[in-house]
Design an enzyme around this catalytic site. Structure first.
Site, PDB file in Angstrom:
ATOM      1  CB  ILE A  34       9.301  -0.662   0.037  1.00  0.00           C
ATOM      2  CG1 ILE A  34       9.835   0.416  -0.886  1.00  0.00           C
ATOM      3  CG2 ILE A  34       8.183  -0.140   0.911  1.00  0.00           C
ATOM      4  CD1 ILE A  34       8.848   0.830  -1.973  1.00  0.00           C
ATOM      5  CD  GLN A 100      -3.642  -8.909   5.623  1.00  0.00           C
ATOM      6  OE1 GLN A 100      -4.479  -9.463   6.351  1.00  0.00           O
ATOM      7  NE2 GLN A 100      -3.422  -9.268   4.382  1.00  0.00           N
ATOM      8  CG  HIS A 106       2.397  -9.676   3.250  1.00  0.00           C
ATOM      9  ND1 HIS A 106       1.111  -9.214   3.072  1.00  0.00           N
ATOM     10  CD2 HIS A 106       2.904  -8.980   4.284  1.00  0.00           C
ATOM     11  CE1 HIS A 106       0.863  -8.272   3.960  1.00  0.00           C
ATOM     12  NE2 HIS A 106       1.928  -8.114   4.721  1.00  0.00           N
TER      13      HIS A 106
END
Ligand code: 5GP
Ligand code: ZN
Length: 119
Positions: A34, A100, A106
């Site tokens: 995003i 993180q 991910h």
């Protein structure tokens, strides 16, 4: 399959939070970040909730092998230029020292022509 109802990436897997998908199969989802650092920036995740790379166990081996093997194909598909001029970065931030932010494993794939915003 393990699932955390409070996890944003589990919600993306379920379709409760929309994402721009790059790839999907039974075990893996890839979608655009995003807040991209670069012209190409997508994330690959296991559909199963695995908290981080620090939580990986032997049973995750086949899924991780498939996930890593997808990277070159998806990187080219999404606009990374060919090796050696092009290429990409593969980043797995893990835990606090690893910066993180989302606690669902991910793999960032970041590439495309420079300059980049970050990295
Ligand atoms: P980390 O710092 O945990 O390695 O990176 C988490 C990444 O997830 C960040 O790059 C961030 O922009 C991305 N991200 C966080 N929330 C969302 C979301 O709701 N949708 C998408 N597509 N990416 C997200
Ligand atoms: Zn999750």
């Amino acid at each position: 399959m393990s699932h955390d109802p409070n996890c944003i990436f589990c919600k993306i897997v379920e379709g409760k939070i929309p994402s721009r998908k790059v790839y999907e199969d039974d075990d893996i989802l890839a979608f655009h970040d995003i807040q991209p650092w670069a012209p190409v920036h997508f994330l690959l995740i296991p559909k199963e909730h695995v908290t981080s790379m620090a939580h990986v166990e032997d049973a995750h081996g086949p899924m991780l092998g498939k996930l890593m093997t997808l990277i070159p194909k998806l990187a080219r598909q999404e606009g990374c230029r060919p090796y050696p001029e092009g290429g990409f970065r593969v980043i797995v931030n893990t835990g606090g020292d690893g910066m993180q932010e989302v606690q669902h494993l991910h793999v960032h794939v970041i590439g495309g022509p420079r300059p980049w915003k970050k990295g």
